[in-house]
Design a protein around this motif. Structure first.
Motif: not given
Lengths: 285, 276, 278
Positions: B130, B132-135, B127, B123
């Protein structure tokens, strides 16, 4: 006219979930003797565009003509086309494969129908042309060369076919400053003596500004500008929204302008910029 | 206290009979929380130096001490590697898993970090870069800059104290380079991460706390950016190229204009305006 | 550039089959393969077909992506079918008899079965790889191979090797594409000439590809070391596989299939008084 592109469009993987429009209605022509830069962010269609010039992508819409080779006819002469347009890919040293440098450089001419003697002679000339020591390296394995030497050998491999047009995709990528300068200097000297027309893709706006006399700007598959680097880098308006930025020189000039210091012309090399600033300062004091 | 210390370090590469120079007589102290840029042309020894810092290479002579541990102490080599994280040139060659969060988990898994803790680290690392949305995504569709940020996050998940970027910007386009630089600077500023950036682009060194120029395996010059960039002869000899604004400032100086040495475009503009 | 290398690649979706435990899916695929080989009667193929159709529907993968994988092996299927027709010895109902070649009804049926078998094998395994991420797949294999730890088999290393192989396949495919373009630009011709000439024409692609693969491997080895690979024998796992009701359902469903195939083979042991052997 050495290159004529009219209304060229291309879409990858038509009908699949990966369908992607790479080129959309691109038209331009290039005369013999020009040095043209092609700029655009990754995925803007520059590579697709130049691959068309070499028949590496099948023409589906629009027309492409290189000298008198028309790619819109049914069976164009690809051999002749590829011998006319020398194409240097990114990291060209990754295409070396032969046992010796000489054999590798002679690969092109042999493919284009030269005899072994002719090919070897052309290879020798090309190796000397790119500034490598022919006697020392001709029998070496290309994999033994240093990074910069490998790139030169790869360029020789393109030049050996005696192309009239040289297309370079990021010729300086991955090189250090000295290597970069050397390759750019080589391209300039080739342009004077050996090839007639140069097209160069680059992400480095400073290079484009300094070395090209005309620039094509690609964005999302479209040719959005075709002008001199002085005009394209005159202000931010053309590049806004393309993900590209001005060369440092142009950026400094723009900032000076907003501070009320106006320079003559649009200098795009450090020397020219220093000269113009000195001029502007000297005029007052 | 310095987090890394090199005392009279030399290293040569040996292949068969041939010796080739790596680095020679390097003395260096790196303070915690600093942003260090290591400059040099290809073959100057900068990557060799980097590999000495995390025990990839062990010096022929001299000592490398990280956080009080000798890199020669092979038993504790992973203590060093977990503390000195290293990111390489080609992001494609550094990812082992096809799903991004799995790739980030790889380092902590190797260190035996408990599951819940790995979750927290993944996590945090995403973060920090930058992304996060590609996790749950795959790396294939990412841009070069994004991939390299994932490679950085994968190292961050091991909670290193030092981040070495070994020519991690060399293969990227200007946008990707800017992304990676911005990430490195932010980690240094916000997380007090010690960053050692290895590059041949001088403009990446203008905001560094300290610049070290390597040439022929030896430290040619070392100091703040201004101290280093002033030494044009040494820079030229080391095969480097000054940023455009510095070049222009030096040319103006030569022409007799009292312009100070500048590193940023903005500084040059300011200096010129003052002369008006 | 974007090339659709979809053959057997993961198709992201949120479906029943996607959510199943990879270990269960692996076992089911093995069970499915066994079932396909058990088949004797053409009727059993109907059972298998139903099984596969339900599987595809439960996976939310478009039928087009699945059929693509079959298209890839259609040549192999046809070749085996033709060979089977000609080399099947026996059969009484002769259709064609010419020189040394005899084609019988039985030989045609046999060839058809072999072709169907191949197609079903590919469909089954494709469904697995389309609905399971490579990482999950290797996790599943690693977990299933756990008993091998007892004989000191390096299961984890094998799992990492598989994971890396899967990760690099698309990268190397793209690389092949790039090298081919570069050599084509130098006049290389991959399309004309006989078999030998074409094979030789591939050298300028294969050698740079190997060189590049080794260069990548070098950097990858460093990257693995930098991430403390093999630092401790007490490696932890971020993703723990958990069995759920879907897995139970899937297992039951496959048991049903095998039962159906066996039952059809035995004509339901004569319970209903008819024969299903064709």
């Amino acid at each position: 006219m050495s290159i004529e592109v009219k209304d060229l469009s291309y879409t990858y993987s038509v009908g699949s979930p990966f369908q992607k429009e790479a080129l959309n209605g691109v038209s331009f022509s290039i005369s013999e003797g020009e040095t043209v830069g092609i700029i655009g962010s990754t995925g803007s269609g520059k590579s697709t565009l130049v691959q068309h010039l070499n028949g590496l992508i099948k023409l589906t819409s629009g027309s492409v003509k290189v000298y008198d080779i028309d790619l819109s006819i049914k069976k164009p002469d690809f051999k002749q086309l590829r011998a006319t347009v020398g194409m240097l890919f990114q990291y060209p040293e990754y295409q070396l494969f032969e046992e010796t440098v000489l054999k590798d450089v002679a690969f092109g001419p042999l493919n284009f129908g030269a005899t072994k003697e002719e090919a070897d002679a052309a290879a020798e000339e090309a190796i000397r042309l790119v500034g490598l020591d022919f006697e020392e390296i001709k029998d070496k394995s290309p994999f033994e060369l240093s990074g910069g030497q490998k790139r030169r050998a790869a360029i020789a491999g393109i030049l050996a076919s005696k192309p009239k047009i040289l297309v370079l995709d990021e010729p300086t990528a991955g090189l250090d400053p000295v290597g970069k300068r050397e390759i750019l200097r080589l391209i300039t000297s080739l342009k004077k003596s050996y090839v007639k027309t140069v097209l160069m893709i680059s992400h480095n706006m400073d290079e484009i500004g300094e070395y090209c006399d005309r620039v094509l700007v690609m964005s999302e598959g479209k040719l959005i500008s075709d002008n001199s680097p002085q005009n394209i880098f005159a202000d931010e308006s053309i590049l806004s929204g393309t993900g590209l930025s001005l060369p440092h020189t142009a950026r400094i000039r723009r900032m000076l302008e907003t501070q009320g210091v106006f320079l003559q012309g649009n200098p795009l090399s450090a020397e020219a910029l220093a000269y113009a600033i000195a001029d502007a300062l000297g005029g007052r004091s | 206290m310095s987090i890394i210390e090199l005392n009279n370090v030399s290293f040569d590469y040996q292949s068969g009979e041939d010796l080739s120079r790596g680095v020679k007589n390097i003395n260096l102290k790196i303070e915690k929380g600093k942003f260090i840029v290591l400059l040099g042309h290809n073959g100057s020894g900068k990557s060799t130096l980097a590999k000495l810092l995390n025990g990839f290479l062990i010096p022929d002579e001299g000592d490398v001490i990280v956080n009080g541990i000798h890199t020669k102490d092979t038993k504790r080599i992973y203590d060093i590697r977990a503390k000195v994280g290293m990111v390489f040139q080609n992001p494609d060659n550094q990812m082992v898993a096809s799903i991004i969060e799995d790739d980030l988990a790889f380092g902590p898994e190797n260190l035996g970090v408990p599951r819940e803790e790995i979750q927290k680290r993944v996590d945090w690392a995403l973060e920090a870069v930058n992304m996060n949305e590609y996790r749950y995504g795959t790396p294939y569709k990412l841009s070069g800059g994004q991939k390299q940020r994932i490679a950085i996050a994968a190292i961050l998940a091991m909670l290193p104290e030092i981040l070495i970027l070994d020519e991690s910007t060399a293969m990227l386009d200007p946008k990707g380079r800017a992304e990676v630089m911005e990430t490195a600077k932010r980690l240094n500023r916000d997380n007090n991460m010690t960053v050692i950036l290895i590059t041949h682009y001088m403009d990446e060194a203008i905001d560094a706390d300290e610049v070290i120029v390597l040439n022929d395996g030896e430290i040619a010059i070392q100091g703040t950016p201004k101290e280093v960039f002033r030494e044009t002869e040494i820079i030229k000899e080391a095969g480097l190229e000054l940023p455009v604004s510095t070049q222009v400032a030096l040319l103006l100086q030569k022409a007799g204009h009292p312009v100070p040495l500048v590193l940023h475009d903005e500084e040059l503009v300011e200096a010129v305006c003052r002369l008006k | 550039m974007n090339r659709d290398i979809t053959f057997g690649q993961y198709y992201p979706a949120d479906s029943f089959v996607h959510k199943m435990d990879p270990r269960v899916k692996l076992i089911l695929v093995v069970a499915f393969i066994v079932a396909v080989f058990l088949v004797k009667s053409l009727f059993s193929y109907i059972a298998i077909t139903i099984f596969v159709i339900v599987g595809i529907l439960g996976s939310h993968v478009p039928i087009k992506s699945i059929l693509k994988s079959v298209r890839g092996i259609i040549f192999v299927v046809l070749l085996t079918a033709i060979l089977n027709v000609f080399f099947y010895s026996g059969g009484e109902r002769v259709l064609v008899h010419w020189w040394k070649i005899t084609i019988t009804v039985e030989s045609l049926l046999f060839a058809l079965r072999m072709a169907l078998r191949l197609i079903f094998l590919v469909l089954g395994t494709t469904l697995l790889t389309l609905t399971t991420t490579p990482m999950n797949l290797t996790d599943g294999m690693e977990s299933l191979m756990a008993p091998l730890k007892l004989i000191r088999f390096p299961i984890h290393d094998v799992a990492i090797i598989m994971s890396i192989a899967l990760r690099f396949i698309p990268i190397l495919m793209e690389e092949v594409n790039k090298i081919m373009l570069a050599q084509k630009a130098r006049g290389a011709d991959f399309e004309s000439g006989g078999l030998m000439k074409r094979a030789r024409a591939l050298l300028p692609v294969l050698i740079p590809l190997f060189v590049s693969a080794f260069r990548r491997a070098d950097e990858l080895a460093l990257a693995l070391d930098a991430r403390c690979y093999n630092a401790t024998p007490h490696r932890t796992k971020y993703k723990v596989l958990k069995l759920g009701w879907r897995d139970a359902a899937g297992a039951f469903y496959s048991a049903l299939l095998i039962f159906a195939v066996v039952a059809i083979n035995a004509s339901f042991w004569g319970l209903f008084g008819f024969s299903l052997s064709v």
